[in-house]
Enzyme design. Structure first.
Site, PDB file in Angstrom:
ATOM      1  CG  ASN A  41       1.073   1.717  -4.712  1.00  0.00           C
ATOM      2  OD1 ASN A  41       1.788   1.568  -5.698  1.00  0.00           O
ATOM      3  ND2 ASN A  41       1.072   0.866  -3.701  1.00  0.00           N
ATOM      4  NE  ARG A  67      -3.585   2.414  -5.342  1.00  0.00           N
ATOM      5  CZ  ARG A  67      -3.433   2.534  -4.032  1.00  0.00           C
ATOM      6  NH1 ARG A  67      -3.359   3.733  -3.486  1.00  0.00           N
ATOM      7  NH2 ARG A  67      -3.337   1.492  -3.267  1.00  0.00           N
ATOM      8  CE1 TYR A 106      -7.542   3.742  -1.969  1.00  0.00           C
ATOM      9  CE2 TYR A 106      -7.013   2.552  -4.000  1.00  0.00           C
ATOM     10  CZ  TYR A 106      -7.054   2.609  -2.619  1.00  0.00           C
ATOM     11  OH  TYR A 106      -6.615   1.542  -1.877  1.00  0.00           O
ATOM     12  CG  ASN A 126      -3.669   7.686   2.761  1.00  0.00           C
ATOM     13  OD1 ASN A 126      -3.380   6.557   3.170  1.00  0.00           O
ATOM     14  ND2 ASN A 126      -4.554   7.884   1.797  1.00  0.00           N
ATOM     15  CB  ALA A 136       0.229  -0.895   1.593  1.00  0.00           C
ATOM     16  CD  GLU A 139      -4.596   5.656  10.596  1.00  0.00           C
ATOM     17  OE1 GLU A 139      -4.553   5.713  11.861  1.00  0.00           O
ATOM     18  OE2 GLU A 139      -4.693   4.579   9.974  1.00  0.00           O
ATOM     19  CG  HIS A 151      -6.955   4.968   5.874  1.00  0.00           C
ATOM     20  ND1 HIS A 151      -5.757   4.582   5.340  1.00  0.00           N
ATOM     21  CD2 HIS A 151      -6.816   4.917   7.214  1.00  0.00           C
ATOM     22  CE1 HIS A 151      -4.921   4.291   6.316  1.00  0.00           C
ATOM     23  NE2 HIS A 151      -5.542   4.492   7.467  1.00  0.00           N
ATOM     24  NE  ARG A 167     -10.263  -1.392  -0.283  1.00  0.00           N
ATOM     25  CZ  ARG A 167      -9.155  -0.811  -0.741  1.00  0.00           C
ATOM     26  NH1 ARG A 167      -8.756   0.343  -0.244  1.00  0.00           N
ATOM     27  NH2 ARG A 167      -8.463  -1.389  -1.700  1.00  0.00           N
TER      28      ARG A 167
HETATM   29  C1  DQA Z   1      -5.558   3.622   1.735  1.00  0.00           C
HETATM   30  C2  DQA Z   1      -6.043   2.241   2.184  1.00  0.00           C
HETATM   31  C3  DQA Z   1      -4.889   1.256   2.249  1.00  0.00           C
HETATM   32  O1  DQA Z   1      -5.352  -0.014   2.682  1.00  0.00           O
HETATM   33  C4  DQA Z   1      -4.258   1.106   0.877  1.00  0.00           C
HETATM   34  O2  DQA Z   1      -3.142   0.243   0.960  1.00  0.00           O
HETATM   35  C5  DQA Z   1      -3.900   2.420   0.276  1.00  0.00           C
HETATM   36  C6  DQA Z   1      -4.792   3.547   0.420  1.00  0.00           C
HETATM   37  C7  DQA Z   1      -6.726   4.615   1.530  1.00  0.00           C
HETATM   38  O3  DQA Z   1      -6.438   5.799   1.423  1.00  0.00           O
HETATM   39  O4  DQA Z   1      -7.880   4.210   1.462  1.00  0.00           O
HETATM   40  O5  DQA Z   1      -2.879   2.528  -0.416  1.00  0.00           O
HETATM   41  O6  DQA Z   1      -4.709   4.149   2.741  1.00  0.00           O
END
Ligand code: DQA
Length: 145
Positions: free
Chosen positions: A12, A19, A24, A75, A78, A99, A101, A108
């Protein structure tokens, strides 16, 4: 030759900018790639940014990075919260893993609070928006100096 940092993105994230922009932001993955390349240039690092919606493809991108890359910024979207296969793949990579996010996953739903990838990551950047990717590349400069 300049070291390569591979920046991997899971499902995604191809829709970044379109999105849920309230979560985001409005920047696209191309904007992220450009920002990372600029920071990398300043540090003498090359960067490549890849995205896939498929778990197996993400695992194979990690395998390829074993041959080509000094560090991985990831990243996993999910797959962060579900993929033991991705964790296993990252555990075969010898260099640093950061990592990222974009959102603050800890604010969340509770299913976003656990990350398999964090068991491997040398560092985690959470909730800094798309700027988090460039911060991760900057950190790579330190780790790989
Ligand atoms: C994410 C957070 C994840 O929980 C989510 O599924 C995403 C994006 C973020 O960048 O905040 O697709 O990795």
């Amino acid at each position: 030759m300049a070291k390569l940092i591979t920046i991997l993105n899971g499902p995604n994230l191809n829709l970044l900018g379109k999105r849920q922009p309230e979560i985001y932001g409005h920047e696209t993955l191309d904007d992220v790639a450009a920002a990372c390349a600029e920071v990398g240039r300043g540090l003498g690092l090359n960067t490549e940014l890849l995205q896939t919606n498929h778990e197996g493809a993400l695992v194979e991108m990690v395998h390829k990075a074993r041959e080509t890359s000094a560090g991985i910024v990831i990243n996993p979207g999910a797959f962060t919260h579900t993929s033991v296969a991705l964790l296993d793949a990252l555990n075969t990579f010898e260099g640093p893993v950061i990592e990222v996010h974009i959102s603050n996953v800890h604010q969340r739903e509770s299913f976003r609070h656990h990350s398999y990838v964090s068991l491997r990551a040398n560092g985690i950047i959470v909730g800094c928006g798309t700027e988090g990717y460039a911060l991760a590349v900057r950190r790579m400069g330190t780790l790989l100096a």
